[in-house]
Design a protein around this motif. Structure first.
Motif, PDB file in Angstrom:
ATOM      1  N   UNK A 183      -0.741   9.098  -2.651  1.00 59.81           N
ATOM      2  CA  UNK A 183       0.028   9.764  -1.596  1.00 59.81           C
ATOM      3  C   UNK A 183       1.390  10.233  -2.125  1.00 59.81           C
ATOM      4  N   UNK A 242     -14.591  -3.166   5.326  1.00 56.73           N
ATOM      5  CA  UNK A 242     -14.625  -1.808   4.783  1.00 56.73           C
ATOM      6  C   UNK A 242     -13.463  -0.913   5.231  1.00 56.73           C
ATOM      7  N   UNK A 301     -10.999   7.262  -1.614  1.00 52.18           N
ATOM      8  CA  UNK A 301     -11.061   7.920  -0.304  1.00 52.18           C
ATOM      9  C   UNK A 301     -11.452   9.389  -0.505  1.00 52.18           C
ATOM     10  N   UNK A 350      -3.595   3.612  -3.551  1.00 52.81           N
ATOM     11  CA  UNK A 350      -3.632   4.567  -2.431  1.00 52.81           C
ATOM     12  C   UNK A 350      -2.256   5.191  -2.228  1.00 52.81           C
ATOM     13  N   UNK A 351      -1.216   4.352  -2.243  1.00 47.58           N
ATOM     14  CA  UNK A 351       0.141   4.866  -2.032  1.00 47.58           C
ATOM     15  C   UNK A 351       0.614   5.727  -3.202  1.00 47.58           C
ATOM     16  N   UNK A 364      -5.652   6.980   6.709  1.00 53.24           N
ATOM     17  CA  UNK A 364      -6.146   5.684   6.245  1.00 53.24           C
ATOM     18  C   UNK A 364      -5.154   4.568   6.506  1.00 53.24           C
ATOM     19  N   UNK A 402     -10.242  -2.172   6.664  1.00 51.92           N
ATOM     20  CA  UNK A 402      -8.959  -2.845   6.900  1.00 51.92           C
ATOM     21  C   UNK A 402      -8.192  -2.710   5.586  1.00 51.92           C
ATOM     22  N   UNK A 403      -6.922  -2.304   5.663  1.00 47.28           N
ATOM     23  CA  UNK A 403      -6.150  -2.169   4.431  1.00 47.28           C
ATOM     24  C   UNK A 403      -6.093  -3.526   3.755  1.00 47.28           C
ATOM     25  N   UNK A 404      -6.355  -3.600   2.442  1.00 45.06           N
ATOM     26  CA  UNK A 404      -6.386  -4.892   1.750  1.00 45.06           C
ATOM     27  C   UNK A 404      -5.136  -5.734   1.992  1.00 45.06           C
ATOM     28  N   UNK A 439      -7.336   1.622  -3.076  1.00 40.07           N
ATOM     29  CA  UNK A 439      -8.010   0.421  -2.563  1.00 40.07           C
ATOM     30  C   UNK A 439      -8.665   0.620  -1.206  1.00 40.07           C
ATOM     31  N   UNK A 440      -8.560   1.836  -0.628  1.00 38.95           N
ATOM     32  CA  UNK A 440      -8.959   2.018   0.767  1.00 38.95           C
ATOM     33  C   UNK A 440     -10.451   2.294   0.980  1.00 38.95           C
ATOM     34  N   UNK A 441     -11.145   2.770  -0.072  1.00 34.02           N
ATOM     35  CA  UNK A 441     -12.547   3.154   0.181  1.00 34.02           C
ATOM     36  C   UNK A 441     -13.460   2.722  -0.960  1.00 34.02           C
TER      37      UNK A 441
END
Lengths: 403, 403
Positions: free
Chosen positions: B174, A147, B32, B170-171, A49, A149-151, B146-148
């Protein structure tokens, strides 16, 4: 920037231009794999991602699109024949050597030439901004597919745009993609053909003692041998035929079982989605009556499909007919969906979707019925709307298959 | 809300709790597929970008996670044994019937029970807010992957949060996933085992006259028969062995060709990624020297791997050794990457990643060399960091394979 010459991608640039005009946009930025594929003609996949891949579609149809990729994707571009686009790279990736006087191949020649001539930028936003500057699109409103693109990147990009704002464009891409180009219809036709070839093989394999899982595996291997990627593989026998989505397989087929198939794949990025129902042995009166009701509803849906008819009118006609023909309590949330680069493209044959059908739209028409404790029925075909009605992309018999 | 009882998912809830504590968060929302899988133990797939699937991981490790799904995914939950989580539905989907006294199966029983008892909300944000309210998490900061999540939904959700803001997570997911649980290591071990079984079969098939495409197809079918999903299938022969990523196949293998493999799959959501190089016939002095340089660099990387060592130290050791052993101009952007639910998980063995290795981290260690006009070499294995070093998840011989 580097130029690749060659074939045009599948995008309908005239329609895109019109829609950009309506919204006062100078370009659209694709970020999802589907919209990147639409813009470039070929897919590029990210390995997680964090990796960002963008494509720029300028408003003017004759202006070439651009793609923004990490440098490690350059070899893929060289191999897959993405053509007629300008390239912008970011991030380090090391390949040594030279092809002068050495053994090579056309894709390596091209890769080498691209390596020599394509500029690399600090990051994806810098590369994207360079592409927009080269296109002379600075200080103009642009639409960004929001949808994928990383914010954090979207925010940095937006800071350089008028009003500090990118216009969300995922829905605009979907609106453009509503009307398929002839090349897209051809790809959908090929996806549908492979899908129904595999489905007919599965129907041929139905017999007492066969496990649902064997049919699902046969589908997946057949599809993969055909160059496609299998997706949802709903194979449900006996009571399990009543389950709408099926991803696990527990049942060994017994005499009298009805078997419901709803099978999906992608081929060159385009979806196929087809369904049929079979019975092993003599069908019961209940099975016959319910299949016929569903079959009539499906026919009624298709009898209604033509340009100018609203999606909701197709829905109402189909559901009303099923209720009249033998399932008076029939309820459904939709009787089909547009199909293309997404399994559910824009426009659903649903009670609240009042948009009109137009030539070039491609729909899966389906009128399934699920009854727990009894069984499930599916008949699903793909059609392209024509000037005066529709044309089938699927050709299997539309019957209750008997084995 | 509805409760499912059963097995715990693979997530490290204690580590997650600690990281949430560090950031003052009461819960994390996964969006995600990878983070949803991490939270629930099983994947749930959306049929397009519009469809939203979320999972909530509360800070307190003993509090059950929740999942927010469209109603049409309820049957998948019933089949796939996602357990120990609370369910929140949105959108309409109609299934009729009853199982009382009727033929059924355990998954249908469960589906029926869930249909009767699970509440449906107007949309995904309403369902998510209900889940947070039931958890007693109201007015507290939460982290959102925030990615999906569609930006419009994220915005509506954020309006109800302290300061009108969701913390990007998201991070953080991870970071949690950096240290694998024993169940995750087991899944990665199975993915690696299937991957190298398939890779050994490919090496066995190398012969003059065999097309790269035959090897790639054999890999994909073998992997699929093993219950996994094939991904990047780099098979490059002769000059094409120098291409880093390979997705198209043009070469018929000739005597003297070197063949480079870099093969990826997912099994139960976890990635396998393994590479080897072979030569058909007697290797040249050039091939031997370059392979040995790469092999020494790879060994040096592994000799460096143990808790407390920085990722950048592994990188420097490996690159320095390759340069010393026969490729003085060797350059590389990384010598490996964490692997897990993403092919590139967090922490890269790269010059700018100064984080320390810890027990339970799983890395692909690779020191490839690509020289256009000559050939490419790959040796890539997967290891889990242990208390005093590492353990291999891959077991193929680490040699230049000769055919």
């Amino acid at each position: 920037m580097n130029q690749l010459n060659g074939l045009a991608p599948a995008a309908n640039r005239e329609r895109a231009s019109q829609i950009m005009d309506n919204h006062g946009l100078a370009a659209l930025i694709a970020t999802t794999p589907e919209n990147v594929t639409y813009t470039l003609g070929s897919p590029l996949r990210a390995s997680n991602w964090t990796m960002q891949i963008y494509a720029v579609m300028p408003k003017e149809p004759s202006v070439r699109s651009c793609v923004i990729i990490p440098t490690n994707r350059l070899g893929v571009v060289a191999q897959t024949g993405i053509e007629g686009v300008d390239l912008y790279l970011y991030s380090d990736f090391f390949v040594e050597g030279s092809i002068e006087g050495k053994p090579s191949t056309p894709d390596i020649d091209r890769f080498y030439q691209l390596m020599q001539s394509t500029r690399s930028y600090a990051g994806p936003v810098e590369a994207l901004e360079a592409a927009l500057a080269d296109l002379g699109i600075t200080g103009q409103p642009i639409g960004v597919d929001e949808m994928r693109i990383a914010p954090e990147h979207l925010q940095r990009l937006a800071e350089g745009l008028p009003g500090g704002r990118a216009i969300p464009a995922y829905k605009l891409f979907r609106e453009i993609r509503q009307i398929k180009t002839p090349l897209e219809v051809e790809r959908l036709r090929r996806a549908a053909a492979l899908n129904e070839q595999a489905e007919l093989e599965l129907i041929g394999l139905i017999a007492a003692g066969v496990h649902e899982a064997e049919l699902a595996e046969h589908y997946r291997l057949t599809v993969m041998k055909g160059g496609a990627t299998p997706a949802m593989t709903a194979v449900g026998a006996g009571p399990r035929s009543a389950l709408p989505l099926i991803e696990n397989y527990f049942r060994v087929i017994e005499p009298g079982d009805q078997v419901r198939f709803d099978l999906c794949l992608t081929l060159d990025g385009y979806w196929g989605d087809t369904g049929r129902t079979a019975v092993l042995g003599e069908p019961t009166a209940w099975q016959q009556r319910h299949f016929q009701a569903v079959r009539h509803g499906w026919e009624q849906a298709l009898d209604t499909v033509r340009p100018g008819v609203k999606a909701s009118e197709v829905f109402a006609a189909a559901v009303g007919r099923v209720q009249k023909e033998g399932i008076p309590h029939y309820r459904r949330q939709h009787v089909g969906h547009a199909i293309g680069l997404e399994l559910y493209d824009d426009i659903i044959l649903a009670p609240n979707d009042h948009r009109e059908l137009q030539p070039g739209m491609v729909f899966c028409v389906e009128v399934p019925y699920y009854e727990l404790g009894a069984g499930g029925f599916q008949i699903e075909d793909t059609v392209v709307v024509t000037e005066d009605g529709y044309e089938f992309l699927t050709h299997m018999e539309r019957k209750l298959f008997l084995k």
